[in-house]
Scaffold this active site. Structure first.
Site, short mmCIF file in Angstrom:
data_model
loop_
_atom_site.label_atom_id
_atom_site.label_comp_id
_atom_site.label_asym_id
_atom_site.label_seq_id
_atom_site.Cartn_x
_atom_site.Cartn_y
_atom_site.Cartn_z
N PHE A 1 0.85 -1.17 0.00
CA PHE A 1 0.00 0.00 0.00
C PHE A 1 0.90 1.24 0.00
O PHE A 1 1.96 1.25 0.63
CB PHE A 1 -0.93 -0.01 1.22
N ASP B 1 6.48 -2.60 8.67
CA ASP B 1 5.15 -2.05 8.40
C ASP B 1 4.19 -3.17 8.76
O ASP B 1 3.96 -4.10 7.98
CB ASP B 1 5.01 -1.62 6.94
N HIS C 1 -0.86 -4.80 8.69
CA HIS C 1 -1.72 -5.97 8.49
C HIS C 1 -1.46 -7.04 9.56
O HIS C 1 -2.02 -8.13 9.45
CB HIS C 1 -1.45 -6.62 7.13
N GLN D 1 -7.05 1.80 10.94
CA GLN D 1 -8.03 2.30 9.99
C GLN D 1 -9.23 1.35 9.96
O GLN D 1 -9.14 0.20 10.40
CB GLN D 1 -7.30 2.44 8.63
N LYS E 1 -8.89 -2.41 9.18
CA LYS E 1 -7.78 -3.18 9.77
C LYS E 1 -8.28 -4.12 10.88
O LYS E 1 -9.43 -4.06 11.29
CB LYS E 1 -6.70 -2.22 10.28
N ARG F 1 6.89 19.08 22.40
CA ARG F 1 6.68 19.65 23.72
C ARG F 1 6.69 18.57 24.81
O ARG F 1 5.94 17.59 24.72
CB ARG F 1 5.30 20.31 23.70
N TYR G 1 5.90 26.46 27.07
CA TYR G 1 6.12 26.39 25.62
C TYR G 1 7.58 26.22 25.24
O TYR G 1 8.08 26.86 24.33
CB TYR G 1 5.47 27.60 24.92
N ARG H 1 -1.27 13.32 17.73
CA ARG H 1 -1.86 12.70 18.93
C ARG H 1 -3.22 12.06 18.61
O ARG H 1 -4.06 12.67 17.96
CB ARG H 1 -2.03 13.74 20.04
C1 LIG Z 1 -3.40 0.64 5.93
C2 LIG Z 1 -1.94 0.63 5.63
C3 LIG Z 1 -1.09 1.67 6.04
C4 LIG Z 1 -1.56 3.01 6.52
O1 LIG Z 1 -2.46 3.05 7.52
P1 LIG Z 1 -3.53 4.26 7.63
O2 LIG Z 1 -4.00 4.10 9.04
O3 LIG Z 1 -4.60 4.00 6.64
O4 LIG Z 1 -2.84 5.55 7.41
C5 LIG Z 1 0.28 1.50 5.87
N1 LIG Z 1 0.78 0.39 5.29
C6 LIG Z 1 0.00 -0.59 4.85
C7 LIG Z 1 0.64 -1.78 4.22
C8 LIG Z 1 -1.39 -0.50 4.97
O5 LIG Z 1 -2.17 -1.46 4.47
#
Ligand SMILES: *Cc1c(COP(=O)(O)O)cnc(C)c1O
Length: 386
Positions: free
Chosen positions: A88, A159, A162, A185, A188, A217, A224, A234
């Protein structure tokens, strides 16, 4: 085509009283951001413990999780990040946003995960990070990648968008000694609509990440004093409360998906012209974010027609990700000094999977056995009638 009734799949996302109670808990705290509430802090502890990591930082989304992790790992202008060609787009966009150059390398034609030999061959003195993506929750070859990292001094960023709850050789994502980024997301494996998290093996980087994700911060600052450059990434208390509930359901759902994938991949494998995604036996717990298969020998257009007809037959089917270098976005900033055609030649498997790959939403793997059997039958009939 046969008019068969569409199989029934569970809804996604799912919730019950745990989410409802969590939302009300967050609401009635009176503080709806992490600086005043306790839900984000609690979720971070629980998510880290669940993945065997020392530290977790929850953030706004998975793309920001990758960007923040890369920045904390020293990625910026003048550096390179090695990314699988088939993923992705967030994997590459996160690095490109930081001003780094993304170098796509090929993936394995069976597991769709980064080819360690291709990654090793692409390392230059400018390479800071190699980013394996655990495609569909099937773990990349962390042994080979760990060896390359140790030999070259390049760091790994998983990453794991998944791969919530996945394991490699008995080790959870947070026990592999590298930084890892997750997404929450809507689709997911656990979700609050949006959200993300980064796991850190060491305290110093976690501290830096906290500062960077909160405008530089310190936690207790009232004057500040912004210590380092940053942004606001956040997550809020409501999302964290929902994610705590989602985490409590994750393991049972993974067990069910795994059982259903064992059946579905066998049935798909029996269909002429269908090749289900292959697992690595060393990946002893795959979380199955998608049910993926290829239809080798079919053109991209035929694959697209297949997906449209599967959708018409009631399956939550999608075309595989487009190889990152075949998007316009990839070439806007942080692209290597080459062409899409040249990268396609260097990444034949990424190119082929993006053209002949299909994926089904993991709702299919949460359904009963009958629906899983019906899914395979619909794929067989639809492909046969193309
Ligand atoms: C969903 C996804 C992301 C990004 O996640 P978001 O929360 O949608 O920004 C990154 N890498 C892979 C492989 C993804 O499938």
């Amino acid at each position: 085509m046969n008019a068969r009734p569409a199989p029934e799949f569970p809804q996604w996302p799912q919730h019950d009283d745990a989410e409802r109670d969590g939302l009300i808990r967050a609401l009635e705290q009176g503080q709806w951001w992490r600086m005043g509430g306790s839900e984000v802090d609690s979720f971070e502890r629980e998510f880290a413990a669940h993945h065997g990591a020392q530290h977790a930082l929850a953030v706004t989304n998975g793309t920001h999780a990758l960007e923040l992790a890369l920045q904390c790992m020293g990625v910026g202008p003048g550096t390179e990040v090695i990314v699988p060609g088939f993923t992705f787009i967030s994997s590459s966009q996160a690095a490109q946003r930081l001003g780094a150059v993304v170098v796509p390398v090929d993936v394995d034609p069976d597991t769709y995960n980064i080819d360690p030999a291709a990654a090793a061959a692409a390392i230059t003195p400018r390479t800071r990070v190699v980013m394996p993506v655990h495609m569909a929750g099937l773990m990349a070859d962390m042994d080979a990648l760990g060896k390359i990292a140790a030999e070259t001094g390049v760091d790994l960023l998983q990453d794991a968008a998944h791969a919530h709850g996945a394991r490699w050789q008995g080790k959870r994502v947070g026990e592999l000694g590298t930084v890892a980024a997750f997404s929450f997301q809507n689709g997911k494996l656990m979700t609050a609509g949006e959200g993300g998290a980064v796991l850190f093996p060491d305290e110093a980087m976690h501290e830096t990440a906290f500062l960077r994700h909160s405008c530089g911060r310190p936690r207790d600052d009232r004057r500040y004093f912004h210590k380092i450059a940053g942004s606001n990434m956040r997550i809020n208390e409501f999302s964290a409360a929902v994610l705590r509930a989602q985490l409590s359901r994750l393991d049972d759902q993974i067990a069910l998906r795994d059982e259903r994938w064992t059946l579905l991949s066998r049935l798909l494998g029996e269909i002429d012209g269908v090749l289900p995604q292959g697992g690595d036996v060393r990946a002893d717990r795959n979380s199955h974010y998608m049910a993926m298969f290829r239809v080798p020998g079919r053109t991209e257009e035929e694959r697209n027609t297949l997906v449209d007809r599967l959708v018409a037959a009631g399956l939550p089917a999608f075309a595989a990700f487009r190889a990152i270098y075949r998007t316009d976005a990839f070439w806007e900033m942080g692209a290597p000094d080459t062409t899409a055609a040249e990268l396609a030649e260097r990444c034949p498997n990424s190119d082929a999977i993006s053209a002949d790959g299909v994926w089904l939403h993991h709702r299919v793997l949460l359904a009963d056995e009958q629906a899983v059997r019906a899914t395979a039958e619909i794929v067989a009939e639809t492909l046969g009638s193309l």
